[in-house]
Design an enzyme around this catalytic site. Structure first.
Site, PDB file in Angstrom:
ATOM      1  N   GLU A 164      -6.374   3.626  -5.947  1.00 55.43           N
ATOM      2  CA  GLU A 164      -7.844   3.926  -5.389  1.00 55.43           C
ATOM      3  C   GLU A 164      -8.136   5.326  -5.561  1.00 55.43           C
ATOM      4  OE1 GLU A 164      -9.861   3.841  -1.021  1.00 55.43           O
ATOM      5  OE2 GLU A 164      -8.003   4.840  -1.267  1.00 55.43           O
ATOM      6  N   ASP A 221       0.753  -1.146  -0.018  1.00 52.99           N
ATOM      7  CA  ASP A 221       0.015   0.056   0.090  1.00 52.99           C
ATOM      8  C   ASP A 221       0.774   1.292  -0.054  1.00 52.99           C
ATOM      9  OD1 ASP A 221      -2.580   1.679   0.633  1.00 52.99           O
ATOM     10  OD2 ASP A 221      -3.221  -0.589   1.460  1.00 52.99           O
ATOM     11  N   ASP A 247      -3.168   4.545  -2.423  1.00 51.67           N
ATOM     12  CA  ASP A 247      -4.229   4.953  -1.536  1.00 51.67           C
ATOM     13  C   ASP A 247      -4.582   6.698  -2.031  1.00 51.67           C
ATOM     14  OD1 ASP A 247      -5.525   4.604   1.186  1.00 51.67           O
ATOM     15  OD2 ASP A 247      -4.638   6.599   1.603  1.00 51.67           O
ATOM     16  N   HIS A 278     -11.010  -3.311   3.530  1.00 48.74           N
ATOM     17  CA  HIS A 278     -10.917  -2.966   4.721  1.00 48.74           C
ATOM     18  C   HIS A 278     -11.663  -1.542   5.243  1.00 48.74           C
ATOM     19  CE1 HIS A 278      -8.342  -0.318   2.771  1.00 48.74           C
ATOM     20  NE2 HIS A 278      -8.226   0.466   3.742  1.00 48.74           N
ATOM     21  N   ASP A 279     -12.256  -0.948   4.036  1.00 42.46           N
ATOM     22  CA  ASP A 279     -13.240   0.230   4.379  1.00 42.46           C
ATOM     23  C   ASP A 279     -14.471  -0.242   4.186  1.00 42.46           C
ATOM     24  OD1 ASP A 279     -11.022   1.759   4.659  1.00 42.46           O
ATOM     25  OD2 ASP A 279     -10.784   2.373   2.722  1.00 42.46           O
TER      26      ASP A 279
END
Ligand code: NOJ
Length: 538
Positions: free
Chosen positions: A238, A100, A196, A312-313
């Protein structure tokens, strides 16, 4: 027809949230050696690429998405040697590893920010965004995006928590430092990055252009030229605020800036438009289907898309779009519908055993910063406790962050120590050991689905046609590649239903979650039924 394609188009990616995957040193926190110990489990599933959520040094205000040092591993996760060992073991098994990359912001404990704060004239002052006056831009986690700093009497900008100051990408020295850091990791042998909220780096704060700002293409181009070009890697950006069309543009051409993008068109369809993620409305399946249709058509032969429903969100898919009552059926149905499409599949840890969301009784048990902040904000707005908790049960990020359920031992085999976030009590019934032994388990189904996907080029190249468009409970489409056609069908109903497949001339079932149902032109299907059916018709 496209022959030689990039490896990442054929890959299946598995996302690991390191805090919650596997603890190896009995401190209740997942770690790198824990991940290494589970690589065979991933290989057996059919995983090609592992995406690791952040393991860099961090005060963990946002669970690692607040980085204090990009070139160090946080001691709670292990050491750099553990990391190198993990990379080696991943490669030994023929898999790849992407990390990430959180470069829109850092932690307030990053040395750059510590220096930036010291004075108006510090050389690092301009690495962050400082203003005399705040604007009305809000933070994604609630409240203002500006925090006042007493020492230098200015406000700094943070789109996420106040401990995550946004970097000023307009500073060329900062950009060079970031590129050097990225190249260090790539030289160490990792296989790419998940970037991210990368849609934010081209922003113009004063013009209030945040996502897809005026400088986005230039900075992505520079990043590509300085770090990614010529390397055998994959990158996934993302980009929550980007349009589907723009996502397609950025992934198109012989030398795309990014391999693929996470675009979010389908993600907020259970929210009241314009009111944010906590104001909920029931999912309209027709709208859901038509959104996927639009994405599939936009990316067909132009650019590349990633296929995901959770991470994970996001809440657990079974609890969000499926049914906990028909847990295994709906977990399989959702996977079939999603991975039957064109794009690179992403499996979020625990999805492959049908893990559910969680309903902790008290807000005190929750750990996620966003959840805690929104609880306070909604309280202050006068919301009733039960309505706040109902929203949290549906949407809290902790739904998908609870420890992985490996077996029925205490703490679900995740750790021998009380975990940092409570295990879901249903682990006695839902855990990997049991699921793997169950011929009807979700994991064996995923294995089968992944295998079929890899063996048949139709999934990679076939076009997409939505059918039964107005049906409120069935998601079904046809993929066509050369002379071959398959029909993918998924029921979003907890009731039996009769469907008429005669117009499509069904030939053979490739995969289904209910083997008791024979193939006929007119079939009565079970709740949350799914199948991939080879067809002869149009
Ligand atoms: C997106 C990440 O997925 C999320 O977990 C994080 O809170 C924000 N970006 C900020 O880094």
């Amino acid at each position: 027809m496209e022959k030689d394609i990039n490896w990442w188009k054929k890959a299946v990616v598995y996302q690991i949230y390191p805090l919650s995957f596997q603890d190896s040193n009995d401190d209740g926190i997942g770690d790198i050696n824990g991940i290494t110990s589970r690589l065979d489990y991933l290989k057996k599933l059919g995983v090609d690429v592992i995406w690791l959520s952040p393991v860099y040094r961090s005060p963990m205000d946002d669970n690692g998405y607040d980085i204090a040092n990009y070139l160090e591993i946080d001691p709670i996760f292990g050491t750099m040697d553990d990391m190198k060992h993990l990379i080696h073991e991943v490669h030994q098994r023929g898999m790849r590893l992407i990390m990430d990359l959180v470069i829109n912001h850092t932690s307030d404990e990053h040395d750059w920010f510590k220096e930036s704060k010291t004075s108006l004239h510090n050389p690092k002052r301009d690495y962050y965004i400082w203003r005399d006056q705040p604007s009305d831009i809000g933070s994604v986690f609630g409240g203002s995006a500006w925090t006042y700093d007493e020492q230098t009497k200015q406000y700094y900008f943070h789109l996420f928590s106040q401990r995550q100051p946004d970097l000023n990408w307009q500073n060329p020295h900062l950009r060079q430092e970031i590129y050097a850091m990225i190249n260090t990791w790539l030289d160490m042998g990792i296989d790419g990055f998940r970037l991210d909220v990368i849609d934010l780096i081209g922003k113009d704060i004063d013009e209030k252009k945040l996502s897809d700002g005026p400088y986005l293409n230039d900075y992505l181009q520079e990043l590509y030229d300085t770090c990614f070009k010529g390397r055998d890697i994959m990158t996934v950006g993302e980009m929550p605020g980007l349009s589907i069309k723009r996502a397609q543009e950025l992934t198109s051409g012989d030398d795309p800036l990014l391999s693929m993008i996470f675009q979010f068109a389908h993600i907020s369809l259970d929210e009241v438009p314009g009111e944010g993620k906590w104001a909920l409305k029931p999912l309209n399946l027709v709208e859901f289907k038509e959104t996927f249709e639009k994405v599939q058509h936009t990316f067909y032969q132009k650019g590349w898309n990633s296929l995901f429903l959770s991470n994970h969100d996001q809440p657990r898919v079974v609890s969000r779009y499926g049914s906990e009552l028909f847990r295994k059926e709906s977990a399989k149905m959702l996977a079939t519908i999603l991975y039957g499409m064109q794009g690179t599949p992403y499996v979020y840890q625990g999805e492959e055993i049908g893990m559910t969301g969680v309903k902790f009784k008290s807000i005190d048990v929750y750990k996620d910063i966003e959840t805690k902040q929104i609880y306070q904000i909604l309280k202050e707005k006068g919301w009733q406790e039960k309505d706040i908790m109902a929203s949290i049960y549906m949407k809290s990020r902790d739904n998908s962050r609870t420890p992985f359920q490996w077996n029925e031992e205490k703490y679900a085999g995740f750790s021998t120590h009380e975990p940092w976030l409570s295990v879901i009590p249903n682990y006695h019934d839902i855990h990997a050991e049991k699921d793997l032994q169950d011929a009807d388990g979700v994991y064996p189904y995923y294995q089968h689905l992944i295998k079929i996907r890899k063996e048949n080029e139709i999934f990679l190249h076939g076009d997409f046609k939505l059918i039964l468009r107005d049906h409120q409970k069935i998601f079904s489409y046809i993929r066509t590649y050369g002379h071959q056609k398959i029909l993918v069908i998924g029921s979003f109903s907890d009731q039996k239903m009769t469907i008429d497949l005669s117009p499509y001339q069904p030939i053979k079932i490739w995969l289904t979650n209910d083997h008791t149902i024979q193939l006929h032109d007119v079939m009565t299907i079970s709740p949350y039924y799914t199948a991939i059916i080879e067809i002869g018709g149009k």
